[in-house]
Structures are given as C-alpha cells and as structure tokens.
Scaffold this active site. Structure first.
Site, PDB file in Angstrom:
ATOM      1  N   ALA A  57       0.856  -1.182   0.000  1.00  0.00           N
ATOM      2  CA  ALA A  57       0.000   0.000   0.000  1.00  0.00           C
ATOM      3  C   ALA A  57       0.895   1.235   0.000  1.00  0.00           C
ATOM      4  O   ALA A  57       1.896   1.278   0.720  1.00  0.00           O
ATOM      5  CB  ALA A  57      -0.924   0.000   1.212  1.00  0.00           C
ATOM      6  N   VAL A  83       4.813  -1.113   2.944  1.00  0.00           N
ATOM      7  CA  VAL A  83       4.532   0.265   2.555  1.00  0.00           C
ATOM      8  C   VAL A  83       5.341   0.619   1.309  1.00  0.00           C
ATOM      9  O   VAL A  83       6.561   0.448   1.274  1.00  0.00           O
ATOM     10  CB  VAL A  83       4.869   1.239   3.695  1.00  0.00           C
ATOM     11  CG1 VAL A  83       4.470   2.654   3.301  1.00  0.00           C
ATOM     12  CG2 VAL A  83       4.152   0.832   4.974  1.00  0.00           C
ATOM     13  N   LYS A  84       4.651   1.102   0.298  1.00  0.00           N
ATOM     14  CA  LYS A  84       5.314   1.499  -0.946  1.00  0.00           C
ATOM     15  C   LYS A  84       5.849   2.928  -0.801  1.00  0.00           C
ATOM     16  O   LYS A  84       5.095   3.864  -0.523  1.00  0.00           O
ATOM     17  CB  LYS A  84       4.350   1.408  -2.128  1.00  0.00           C
ATOM     18  CG  LYS A  84       3.946  -0.011  -2.459  1.00  0.00           C
ATOM     19  CD  LYS A  84       2.883  -0.069  -3.540  1.00  0.00           C
ATOM     20  CE  LYS A  84       3.447   0.171  -4.914  1.00  0.00           C
ATOM     21  NZ  LYS A  84       2.416  -0.042  -5.973  1.00  0.00           N
ATOM     22  N   ILE A  85       7.139   3.046  -1.012  1.00  0.00           N
ATOM     23  CA  ILE A  85       7.824   4.336  -0.912  1.00  0.00           C
ATOM     24  C   ILE A  85       8.544   4.591  -2.236  1.00  0.00           C
ATOM     25  O   ILE A  85       9.228   3.702  -2.745  1.00  0.00           O
ATOM     26  CB  ILE A  85       8.856   4.332   0.232  1.00  0.00           C
ATOM     27  CG1 ILE A  85       8.192   3.978   1.575  1.00  0.00           C
ATOM     28  CG2 ILE A  85       9.581   5.665   0.309  1.00  0.00           C
ATOM     29  CD1 ILE A  85       7.251   5.029   2.107  1.00  0.00           C
TER      30      ILE A  85
END
Length: 217
Positions: A57, A83-85
């Site tokens: 996400a 977590v998409k960074i």
C-alpha cells in the site's frame, strides 16, 4: 518466481487465490479509485483478509516527516502490509528509518540499477522495477531486472525484486528467466498466462471423444 496481483479488485483477488497461484498483492490509490471505492484503508484490510502474503500500500504525501507519519499509519493496518515508498532522496531516508523500525518497505518507481542498489542498502524488503514503463520509452525493462538480480546475488542482498508494470505474458516469462523473485501482474495477464488455443481445442476434443465413447457403451 512468485505471482502477485496488481489490482484493488476484490473478486479478482479471490479468484487468483482460489487458483492457488497468488501469494501477494500490490495496489495503490489509483487502482482503488478505479474500483469506485473511496476508503483506501478498508480495501487494503479486506485484501489482507484474503491473501496470506505481502500486500503493498502506497504513501501519497511528500516530505520526510509526512511520509514517515503516513507510512507508519499504513503499516498498522495489518501485519502483512508493506509500505510502498518512491525511489527518491526522501524515499531513501524514509525507507532506512522504517526498516530500522521493522516496517517492510516496497521501494517503488524504480527505473535504474543504481536506485535498486540504494534501495537494498537502505533496507527495503522489496524493490519494484517498472519494466513496462521502461519498454514504453524504448528501454529494455527486463534487462534492468536481470542487472538488479546480478547485483543482489553478488552481494547477498535480501531485498526481493518485484517485476512490476507487467503488460503481457511474455513479460512474466522474461521476469522468470531473469530470476525475479516476484512478478506482480494485472488479472488480465494472469488469465492470459494459463490460456493456450491448443489446450482449449485439445480439451474439447478429449471431452467430445469421451462423450461419443460413453454413448456407445
């Protein structure tokens, strides 16, 4: 190579899981919006209830402190969330801090081996080279995946490579040949991977022959 679905469509995810071949999901606010759903958290948590594997996400704010705050909030949605960074200078700082806290990061929008190397050094759990978008501008996206795998293998990095922005079944074959850990694919591509006209005609013939023999008996 493992298969993830790149979607926010719940029914598609359920079907992929039923087939026994989907072990994770990547999604983002754009994919959620395409499904006509406004509650991003609700969708991600529902996906996590279906898939026993990583669910990516994405953060949607800028600035280190804002990204850190949102990333930590997203990570609390479910233990399976990664977590998409984005692969930016701020993204590297955020990734390194999150990794130290034990939060899994999928460094996304990766378009070079340098970015992938830095992602691994920062502690990202996953890196996502976007092969289709590179192909769109005349570069070889799968060559990038192969380069990343070579570098990671040479130095023993544990960061997993997700071949992303997959456009067609040949991309999946090339990703597997390049040694990618994961390919994340749209549901349409997943359906195309299993279909072959000779399989369909052969199966139809076997069934027709069986029915004819059965009637004779």
């Amino acid at each position: 190579m493992r298969i993830f679905l790149d979607t926010a469509n719940i029914e598609q995810i359920r079907q992929g899981v039923k087939w026994g071949i989907v072990s994770g999901v990547t999604t983002n606010p754009t994919l959620v919006a395409q499904e006509g759903v406004k509650d991003y958290q609700f969708v991600v948590q529902e996906i996590c209830s279906i898939v026993d594997g990583p669910v990516s996400a994405e953060v949607v704010v800028e600035g280190v402190e804002n990204m850190l705050s949102q990333a930590r909030s997203i990570a609390e949605w479910h233990p399976n969330v990664a977590v998409k960074i984005p692969a930016t200078p701020d993204g590297l700082e955020v990734t390194s801090k999150l990794a130290r806290d034990g939060i899994k990061v999928n460094m996304t929008l990766c378009f070079s081996a340098n970015q992938a190397l830095l992602a691994a050094l920062a502690g990202a759990a996953f890196v996502s080279p976007f092969v289709g978008r590179l192909d769109d501008i005349g570069q070889d996206g799968m060559a990038l995946v192969k380069s990343i795998m070579d570098i990671y293998g040479e130095y023993g990095f544990e960061t997993e490579v997700i071949a992303a922005s997959i456009r067609h079944p040949l991309h999946c074959v090339a990703a597997a040949q390049a040694g990618a850990d994961i390919a994340t694919v749209p549901f349409k591509v997943l359906e195309q991977m299993i279909k072959h006209p000779l399989t369909e005609t052969g199966n139809a013939r076997f069934l027709a022959d069986w029915h004819r023999v059965s009637r004779q008996g």
